[in-house]
Design a protein around this motif. Structure first.
Motif, PDB file in Angstrom:
ATOM      1  N   GLY A 138      -7.618  67.962 -18.531  1.00  0.00           N
ATOM      2  CA  GLY A 138      -8.086  67.993 -17.151  1.00  0.00           C
ATOM      3  C   GLY A 138      -8.501  66.636 -16.612  1.00  0.00           C
ATOM      4  N   LEU A 139      -7.897  65.574 -17.162  1.00  0.00           N
ATOM      5  CA  LEU A 139      -8.141  64.238 -16.627  1.00  0.00           C
ATOM      6  C   LEU A 139      -7.106  63.964 -15.539  1.00  0.00           C
ATOM      7  CD1 LEU A 139      -8.593  62.431 -20.051  1.00  0.00           C
ATOM      8  CD2 LEU A 139     -10.425  62.902 -18.423  1.00  0.00           C
ATOM      9  N   GLU A 140      -7.366  62.939 -14.733  1.00  0.00           N
ATOM     10  CA  GLU A 140      -6.388  62.552 -13.719  1.00  0.00           C
ATOM     11  C   GLU A 140      -5.082  62.150 -14.410  1.00  0.00           C
ATOM     12  OE1 GLU A 140      -5.773  58.900 -10.563  1.00  0.00           O
ATOM     13  OE2 GLU A 140      -7.785  59.285 -11.332  1.00  0.00           O
ATOM     14  N   VAL A 141      -3.976  62.756 -14.013  1.00  0.00           N
ATOM     15  CA  VAL A 141      -2.697  62.464 -14.673  1.00  0.00           C
ATOM     16  C   VAL A 141      -2.112  61.196 -14.061  1.00  0.00           C
ATOM     17  CG1 VAL A 141      -0.389  63.329 -15.206  1.00  0.00           C
ATOM     18  CG2 VAL A 141      -2.338  64.901 -15.182  1.00  0.00           C
ATOM     19  N   ASP A 142      -2.151  60.118 -14.829  1.00  0.00           N
ATOM     20  CA  ASP A 142      -1.725  58.813 -14.331  1.00  0.00           C
ATOM     21  C   ASP A 142      -1.319  57.955 -15.518  1.00  0.00           C
ATOM     22  OD1 ASP A 142      -1.492  56.230 -13.424  1.00  0.00           O
ATOM     23  OD2 ASP A 142      -3.405  56.190 -12.340  1.00  0.00           O
ATOM     24  N   ALA A 143      -0.014  57.693 -15.629  1.00  0.00           N
ATOM     25  CA  ALA A 143       0.504  56.944 -16.782  1.00  0.00           C
ATOM     26  C   ALA A 143      -0.087  55.547 -16.872  1.00  0.00           C
ATOM     27  CB  ALA A 143       2.027  56.864 -16.686  1.00  0.00           C
ATOM     28  N   GLY A 144      -0.490  54.970 -15.752  1.00  0.00           N
ATOM     29  CA  GLY A 144      -0.939  53.587 -15.750  1.00  0.00           C
ATOM     30  C   GLY A 144      -2.395  53.385 -16.115  1.00  0.00           C
ATOM     31  N   LYS A 145      -3.195  54.454 -16.116  1.00  0.00           N
ATOM     32  CA  LYS A 145      -4.639  54.333 -16.405  1.00  0.00           C
ATOM     33  C   LYS A 145      -4.897  53.881 -17.839  1.00  0.00           C
ATOM     34  CE  LYS A 145      -7.768  55.323 -13.236  1.00  0.00           C
ATOM     35  NZ  LYS A 145      -8.265  56.587 -12.727  1.00  0.00           N
ATOM     36  N   PHE A 146      -5.847  52.959 -18.012  1.00  0.00           N
ATOM     37  CA  PHE A 146      -6.228  52.463 -19.339  1.00  0.00           C
ATOM     38  C   PHE A 146      -7.048  53.549 -20.046  1.00  0.00           C
ATOM     39  CE2 PHE A 146      -9.066  49.475 -21.910  1.00  0.00           C
ATOM     40  CZ  PHE A 146      -8.079  49.155 -22.830  1.00  0.00           C
ATOM     41  N   MET A 147      -6.488  54.109 -21.124  1.00  0.00           N
ATOM     42  CA  MET A 147      -7.155  55.223 -21.800  1.00  0.00           C
ATOM     43  C   MET A 147      -7.705  54.786 -23.159  1.00  0.00           C
ATOM     44  SD  MET A 147      -5.621  58.883 -23.044  1.00  0.00           S
ATOM     45  CE  MET A 147      -5.618  60.007 -21.685  1.00  0.00           C
ATOM     46  N   ILE A 148      -9.019  54.982 -23.334  1.00  0.00           N
ATOM     47  CA  ILE A 148      -9.681  54.600 -24.594  1.00  0.00           C
ATOM     48  C   ILE A 148     -10.021  55.865 -25.379  1.00  0.00           C
ATOM     49  CG2 ILE A 148     -11.703  53.465 -25.602  1.00  0.00           C
ATOM     50  CD1 ILE A 148     -11.975  51.821 -23.055  1.00  0.00           C
ATOM     51  N   GLY A 149      -9.730  55.864 -26.665  1.00  0.00           N
ATOM     52  CA  GLY A 149     -10.035  57.015 -27.521  1.00  0.00           C
ATOM     53  C   GLY A 149     -11.173  56.709 -28.483  1.00  0.00           C
ATOM     54  N   ILE A 150     -11.918  57.755 -28.845  1.00  0.00           N
ATOM     55  CA  ILE A 150     -12.937  57.672 -29.899  1.00  0.00           C
ATOM     56  C   ILE A 150     -12.815  58.945 -30.739  1.00  0.00           C
ATOM     57  CG2 ILE A 150     -15.424  57.742 -30.403  1.00  0.00           C
ATOM     58  CD1 ILE A 150     -15.921  56.235 -27.779  1.00  0.00           C
TER      59      ILE A 150
ATOM     60  N   TRP B  40     -13.909  52.961 -12.783  1.00  0.00           N
ATOM     61  CA  TRP B  40     -12.866  53.765 -12.121  1.00  0.00           C
ATOM     62  C   TRP B  40     -11.479  53.603 -12.733  1.00  0.00           C
ATOM     63  CZ3 TRP B  40      -8.849  50.910 -10.176  1.00  0.00           C
ATOM     64  CH2 TRP B  40      -9.091  49.525 -10.048  1.00  0.00           C
ATOM     65  N   ASP B  41     -11.227  52.453 -13.392  1.00  0.00           N
ATOM     66  CA  ASP B  41      -9.857  52.214 -13.898  1.00  0.00           C
ATOM     67  C   ASP B  41      -9.735  52.498 -15.398  1.00  0.00           C
ATOM     68  OD1 ASP B  41     -11.502  50.141 -14.577  1.00  0.00           O
ATOM     69  OD2 ASP B  41     -10.114  48.539 -14.023  1.00  0.00           O
ATOM     70  N   VAL B  42     -10.635  53.327 -15.929  1.00  0.00           N
ATOM     71  CA  VAL B  42     -10.631  53.650 -17.362  1.00  0.00           C
ATOM     72  C   VAL B  42     -10.735  55.164 -17.546  1.00  0.00           C
ATOM     73  CG1 VAL B  42     -11.980  53.478 -19.510  1.00  0.00           C
ATOM     74  CG2 VAL B  42     -11.751  51.484 -18.030  1.00  0.00           C
ATOM     75  N   GLN B  43     -10.083  55.678 -18.605  1.00  0.00           N
ATOM     76  CA  GLN B  43     -10.342  57.049 -19.043  1.00  0.00           C
ATOM     77  C   GLN B  43     -10.848  57.004 -20.483  1.00  0.00           C
ATOM     78  OE1 GLN B  43      -6.626  59.147 -18.369  1.00  0.00           O
ATOM     79  NE2 GLN B  43      -7.222  59.701 -16.290  1.00  0.00           N
ATOM     80  N   LEU B  44     -11.809  57.855 -20.787  1.00  0.00           N
ATOM     81  CA  LEU B  44     -12.409  57.868 -22.120  1.00  0.00           C
ATOM     82  C   LEU B  44     -12.279  59.262 -22.715  1.00  0.00           C
ATOM     83  CD1 LEU B  44     -14.125  56.076 -24.073  1.00  0.00           C
ATOM     84  CD2 LEU B  44     -16.154  57.046 -22.997  1.00  0.00           C
ATOM     85  N   VAL B  45     -11.682  59.344 -23.911  1.00  0.00           N
ATOM     86  CA  VAL B  45     -11.518  60.635 -24.588  1.00  0.00           C
ATOM     87  C   VAL B  45     -12.262  60.571 -25.919  1.00  0.00           C
ATOM     88  CG1 VAL B  45      -9.879  62.286 -25.558  1.00  0.00           C
ATOM     89  CG2 VAL B  45      -9.245  60.954 -23.541  1.00  0.00           C
ATOM     90  N   VAL B  46     -13.215  61.481 -26.104  1.00  0.00           N
ATOM     91  CA  VAL B  46     -14.063  61.476 -27.301  1.00  0.00           C
ATOM     92  C   VAL B  46     -13.855  62.763 -28.088  1.00  0.00           C
ATOM     93  CG1 VAL B  46     -16.456  61.333 -28.123  1.00  0.00           C
ATOM     94  CG2 VAL B  46     -15.800  60.178 -26.006  1.00  0.00           C
ATOM     95  N   LEU B  47     -13.752  62.621 -29.420  1.00  0.00           N
ATOM     96  CA  LEU B  47     -13.648  63.797 -30.294  1.00  0.00           C
ATOM     97  C   LEU B  47     -14.586  63.608 -31.473  1.00  0.00           C
ATOM     98  CD1 LEU B  47     -12.114  66.423 -31.245  1.00  0.00           C
ATOM     99  CD2 LEU B  47     -10.566  64.897 -32.474  1.00  0.00           C
ATOM    100  N   GLY B  48     -15.432  64.599 -31.722  1.00  0.00           N
ATOM    101  CA  GLY B  48     -16.296  64.508 -32.899  1.00  0.00           C
ATOM    102  C   GLY B  48     -17.608  65.235 -32.694  1.00  0.00           C
ATOM    103  N   THR B  49     -18.358  65.364 -33.792  1.00  0.00           N
ATOM    104  CA  THR B  49     -19.679  65.981 -33.731  1.00  0.00           C
ATOM    105  C   THR B  49     -20.651  65.053 -34.442  1.00  0.00           C
ATOM    106  OG1 THR B  49     -19.338  67.085 -35.835  1.00  0.00           O
ATOM    107  CG2 THR B  49     -18.722  68.316 -33.864  1.00  0.00           C
ATOM    108  N   GLY B  50     -21.942  65.289 -34.250  1.00  0.00           N
ATOM    109  CA  GLY B  50     -22.918  64.447 -34.931  1.00  0.00           C
ATOM    110  C   GLY B  50     -24.298  64.641 -34.365  1.00  0.00           C
ATOM    111  N   GLU B  51     -25.000  63.513 -34.117  1.00  0.00           N
ATOM    112  CA  GLU B  51     -26.375  63.609 -33.634  1.00  0.00           C
ATOM    113  C   GLU B  51     -26.389  64.207 -32.226  1.00  0.00           C
ATOM    114  OE1 GLU B  51     -28.351  59.808 -34.102  1.00  0.00           O
ATOM    115  OE2 GLU B  51     -27.390  59.564 -36.057  1.00  0.00           O
ATOM    116  N   GLU B  52     -27.358  65.087 -32.026  1.00  0.00           N
ATOM    117  CA  GLU B  52     -27.430  65.861 -30.792  1.00  0.00           C
ATOM    118  C   GLU B  52     -27.484  64.971 -29.547  1.00  0.00           C
ATOM    119  OE1 GLU B  52     -30.214  69.484 -29.216  1.00  0.00           O
ATOM    120  OE2 GLU B  52     -30.291  68.986 -31.347  1.00  0.00           O
ATOM    121  N   ARG B  53     -28.246  63.851 -29.657  1.00  0.00           N
ATOM    122  CA  ARG B  53     -28.396  63.039 -28.438  1.00  0.00           C
ATOM    123  C   ARG B  53     -27.059  62.427 -28.011  1.00  0.00           C
ATOM    124  NH1 ARG B  53     -30.817  57.447 -30.629  1.00  0.00           N
ATOM    125  NH2 ARG B  53     -30.215  57.727 -32.793  1.00  0.00           N
TER     126      ARG B  53
END
Length: 478
Positions: free
Chosen positions: A289-301, A324-337
């Motif tokens: 459900g992110l903005e679909v845009d091939a040119g956006k700089f996408m960072i993964g974690i 505004w010119d970045v997308q961030l995708v995070v996957l994982g579990t850990g500390e609640e905060r």
């Protein structure tokens, strides 16, 4: 032919909580089978999937004294992917839905496992010349080998190696309880042996008594001799520095292969990534459900969400990071905060931040294959596998220069057009943000340079083959 036995608390594909399982389960496949017979021994946990349990064969069982109690030990075996595995069975200790529990229970559980593993050796028809122990859970094995098994001629000249996967976890409990559990004499609980700062320390025992000590990258081997990284054992690490080896981990190049990976939408390789890799990105943007845009700089974690992994830095500059010119995708579990922080920013910047607070092997592969960059600002990192996976998938790592990250990611040099990723030296949020912005500017303004960097990263070889050669050298030196 040299016989080697890995003894560990976890190994893929049977049970995994971290990188230790990858090493114990995958590395043995890569040794030269003509010269080395490498087998693996782990506990037979109740939570090992049933379809593996059905393939195990019973070899033997016996009763063993653990200090003042007598305990049942069963031994099972099976072959998997060309590697021989042994399983130590005891329902009382290895029951439960996960391999580790409260530390006081684990202290007794792994004292039992260490002694049972050695006691089983004369009965399984395999005599290792080298017993290769992994992390604190097997720290007592070199101690027991010296203390009581040395009297038995079967164990004469048997060598031991202790591998430290993460020095932070040492297996510490009070001396009186550990003496009672292990049955070791009082003379073993002195500051030059198992005692450290008033407590008993399993890992310290293993480091003191093993013939060689290794850790999972060359830089980490140097770092743990210093006060900052040494977790109070830096003096001991300096004392053993002549026997200390740093050998970087690898990854399974069959499992992590963008050309054949069934978990990703579009396969690609080092020659086709320019056209094909982006199809994974578009599919992931749509799925999350992110903005679909091939040119956006996408960072993964993809990470455990803990302080060790540098999430306090990320938290500090999260608003600036989610520009505004970045997308961030995070996957994982850990500390609640940290879980809640990412959920908050997912809510705040819904079309450019996706927080996936769970773990899924499928999703991790999709992130490695889809993102442009991969962020890993660890405080310390003995080896790190995620940066190796991202290099393999043509996703440019942005890392802090520590441990294995420093050894495996070559920083980009725009004047010489070299490097496979971006790195920063000080543990500082704004220094990290600066390097992320620098990476972003190369991505947007010098796309050819960026693609050449991806190219160089994908050409690197961090498969287990090269690690196995170094371990073979170590075994031969014994």
């Amino acid at each position: 032919m040299k016989n080697i036995l890995f003894i560990a608390s976890e190994a893929v594909p049977f049970i995994k909580t971290g990188g230790l399982a990858d090493v114990a389960g995958t590395l043995p496949k890569y040794f030269d089978k003509e010269k080395y017979d490498v087998r693996v021994m782990i506990p037979n946990y109740r939570c090992i999937p049933q379809h593996y349990k059905e393939q195990m064969r019973f070899i033997t069982s016996f009763y063993m004294d653990l200090a003042w109690r007598s305990q049942y030990v069963g031994v099972l075996e099976m072959e998997y992917d060309g590697v021989h595995f042994y399983f130590i069975d005891n329902e009382y200790y290895f029951d439960g839905f996960k391999p580790y529990g409260y530390i006081h229970e684990d202290i007794e559980k792994f004292a039992f496992f260490s002694k049972a593993a050695l006691s089983a050796l004369p009965l399984i028809g395999f005599r290792p010349e080298i017993v290769h122990c992994h992390d604190w859970q097997t720290g007592l094995i070199p101690v027991y080998m010296r203390e009581r098994f040395q009297q038995d001629s079967f164990f004469w000249n048997m060598r031991s190696i202790m591998t430290i996967h993460n020095l932070k976890f040492q297996g510490i409990w009070d001396v009186k309880a550990v003496r009672d559990i292990t049955g070791l004499p009082a003379s073993y609980f002195t500051p030059d042996k198992l005692e450290a700062f008033g407590d008993a320390n399993y890992l310290k025992g293993g480091i003191v008594y093993a013939d060689k000590v290794t850790t999972v990258s060359a830089s980490y081997a140097e770092e743990i001799k210093t006060g900052f990284y040494g977790e109070k054992l830096d003096g001991l690490m300096r004392a053993r520095s002549n026997d200390l080896w740093g050998i970087v981990n690898g990854i399974d190049y069959e499992e992590f292969n963008p050309e054949t990976d069934k978990r990703i939408v579009q396969n690609y390789n080092q020659t086709t990534f320019r056209k094909e890799k982006v199809k994974n990105k578009l599919a992931l943007q749509k799925e999350l459900g992110l903005e679909v845009d091939a040119g956006k700089f996408m960072i993964g974690i993809v990470s455990r969400l803990t302080d060790q992994k540098g999430f306090d830095l990320i938290a500090y500059v999260m608003d600036e990071l989610c520009a505004w010119d970045v997308q961030l995708v995070v996957l994982g579990t850990g500390e609640e905060r940290y879980e809640n922080m990412f959920r908050h920013f997912d809510w705040k910047y819904n079309n450019r931040v996706s927080a996936n607070i769970y773990y899924s092997e499928d999703m991790s592969h999709k992130i490695y294959a889809s993102c442009d960059a991969f962020l890993m600002p660890s405080l310390f990192e003995p080896c790190g596998l995620s940066q190796l996976m991202s290099l393999r998938y043509g996703t440019v790592p942005i890392v802090r220069e520590t441990g294995g990250l420093k050894d495996t990611v070559e920083p980009y040099n725009e004047y010489e057009s070299t490097g496979t990723g971006f790195s920063f030296a000080n543990y500082n949020a704004h220094e990290m943000l600066g390097i992320v912005n620098y990476a972003k500017s190369i991505y947007y303004n010098k796309k050819r340079e960026w693609n050449k960097m991806v190219d160089r990263g994908m050409l690197k070889d961090f498969s287990w083959g090269s690690s196995a050669e170094k371990y073979q050298e170590l075994y031969d030196s014994l």
